[in-house]
Design an enzyme around this catalytic site. Structure first.
Site, PDB file in Angstrom:
ATOM      1  N   GLY A   1      -5.542   6.464   0.574  1.00  0.00           N
ATOM      2  CA  GLY A   1      -6.924   7.834   1.105  1.00  0.00           C
ATOM      3  C   GLY A   1      -7.494   8.460   0.095  1.00  0.00           C
ATOM      4  O   GLY A   1      -7.512   9.941   0.374  1.00  0.00           O
TER       5      GLY A   1
ATOM      6  N   GLU B   1       0.783  -0.868  -0.087  1.00  0.00           N
ATOM      7  CA  GLU B   1       0.484   0.264   0.111  1.00  0.00           C
ATOM      8  C   GLU B   1       1.407   1.111  -0.310  1.00  0.00           C
ATOM      9  O   GLU B   1       1.607   1.794   0.814  1.00  0.00           O
ATOM     10  CB  GLU B   1      -0.466   0.132   1.220  1.00  0.00           C
ATOM     11  CG  GLU B   1      -1.861  -0.480   1.252  1.00  0.00           C
ATOM     12  CD  GLU B   1      -2.911  -0.878   2.867  1.00  0.00           C
ATOM     13  OE1 GLU B   1      -4.099  -1.021   1.437  1.00  0.00           O
ATOM     14  OE2 GLU B   1      -2.773  -0.275   3.148  1.00  0.00           O
TER      15      GLU B   1
ATOM     16  N   SER C   1      -6.792   3.398  -2.448  1.00  0.00           N
ATOM     17  CA  SER C   1      -7.812   3.810  -3.204  1.00  0.00           C
ATOM     18  C   SER C   1      -7.891   3.349  -4.370  1.00  0.00           C
ATOM     19  O   SER C   1      -8.883   3.770  -5.355  1.00  0.00           O
ATOM     20  CB  SER C   1      -7.091   5.348  -4.119  1.00  0.00           C
ATOM     21  OG  SER C   1      -6.853   6.018  -3.485  1.00  0.00           O
TER      22      SER C   1
HETATM   23  P1  PGA Z   1      -8.022   3.143   0.935  1.00  0.00           P
HETATM   24  O1  PGA Z   1      -7.363   2.755   1.517  1.00  0.00           O
HETATM   25  O2  PGA Z   1      -9.082   2.237   0.641  1.00  0.00           O
HETATM   26  O3  PGA Z   1      -9.160   3.861   1.687  1.00  0.00           O
HETATM   27  O4  PGA Z   1      -6.809   4.274   0.654  1.00  0.00           O
HETATM   28  C1  PGA Z   1      -6.633   1.740   2.151  1.00  0.00           C
HETATM   29  C2  PGA Z   1      -5.929   0.712   2.848  1.00  0.00           C
HETATM   30  O5  PGA Z   1      -5.932   1.759   4.154  1.00  0.00           O
HETATM   31  O6  PGA Z   1      -5.912   0.201   3.513  1.00  0.00           O
END
Ligand code: PGA
Length: 252
Positions: free
Chosen positions: A175, A169, A215
């Site tokens: 986010g 990630e 995201s």
């Molecule tokens: P997100 O978060 O899909 O809201 O970007 C992913 C995560 O932090 O596991």
């Protein structure tokens, strides 16, 4: 053969009532779909785990915590141990999410203990790694992720390593609505798989499920999941709406 996994990470969202309702919704949508080809995981807050596990069919949906204590038990006020998590019916533990590393100062040493305790208890760690924007811009993301893996999971026995799930990630994509391109994600996941092959062997590398997170949404999941080394996703924001989460599962 490695599994395809779509795991939700609800983070610090939903009341107990909302969480159980969301879990039930996901469970019935997955039942309609018949998602035998994809392992669906719900990463709920500690307070919700037992109720979420009771609300879904655990043959269809796996339940995960988002963290665990770094000690097996004892005088650690406020901590939740892996055996406590297991006693709720949960089978997975998200470990080393960048938010835990950044806001709660979880070091490699701590994460290493959490991974070991989770495996010792027979639960599946979803081990998170990934670089910040400055590291990506400096072009040193491969070295950074390699160090994360070396410090926290490359000391595992081959047998234990074979039970682990990895989630890459990039912090700049979490986010933010700024997803890594499918090529950027594929390149990093292929790099991680190569590191595993070098450290362990080709079979362990080929069998390891490696997820992308950051995201991930109904609109980009298909493109991401079609990459040869991407075995699914760790989904934050989009896992809070059952229809969006199902649309991501349906990308397979
Ligand atoms: P997100 O978060 O899909 O809201 O970007 C992913 C995560 O932090 O596991």
């Amino acid at each position: 053969m490695r599994k395809k996994i779509v795991a939700g990470n609800w983070k610090c969202n939903t009341t107990l009532t909302e969480g159980v309702a969301l879990a039930k919704q996901v469970d019935s949508l997955v039942a309609e779909r018949g998602a035998k080809d994809v392992v669906v995981v719900l990463g709920a807050p500690f307070t919700h785990l037992a109720s979420v596990a009771a609300a879904v069919d655990l043959n269809r949906i796996a339940v995960s915590s988002q963290n665990c204590a770094a000690e097996a038990k004892g005088a650690f006020t406020g901590e939740v141990s892996v055996s406590m998590i297991q006693s709720t019916g949960a089978s997975h533990v998200i470990i080393g999410h960048s938010e835990r590393r950044e806001y709660y100062h979880e070091t490699s040493e701590i994460l290493n203990k959490k991974v070991a305790l989770t495996l010792a208890q027979g639960l599946t760690p979803i081990y998170c790694c990934g670089e910040a924007l400055a590291i990506r811009e400096a072009g040193t993301e491969n070295e950074f992720v390699k160090t994360q893996l070396e410090e926290t999971i490359f000391n595992l026995s081959p047998e234990d390593f074979g039970k682990l799930v990895i989630a890459y990630e990039p912090i700049w994509a979490i986010g933010t609505g700024r997803t890594a391109s499918s090529q950027q994600a594929q390149d990093m996941l292929a790099f991680i798989r190569q590191l595993i092959a070098t450290k362990y062997n080709q079979t362990i590398a080929a069998d390891c499920s490696i997820l992308y997170g950051g995201s991930c949404s109904p609109s980009n999941a298909k493109e991401l999941f079609s990459q040869p080394d991407i075995d699914g996703g760790l989904i934050g924001g989009a896992s809070l709406k059952a229809e969006d989460f199902l649309a991501i599962i349906n990308a397979y």
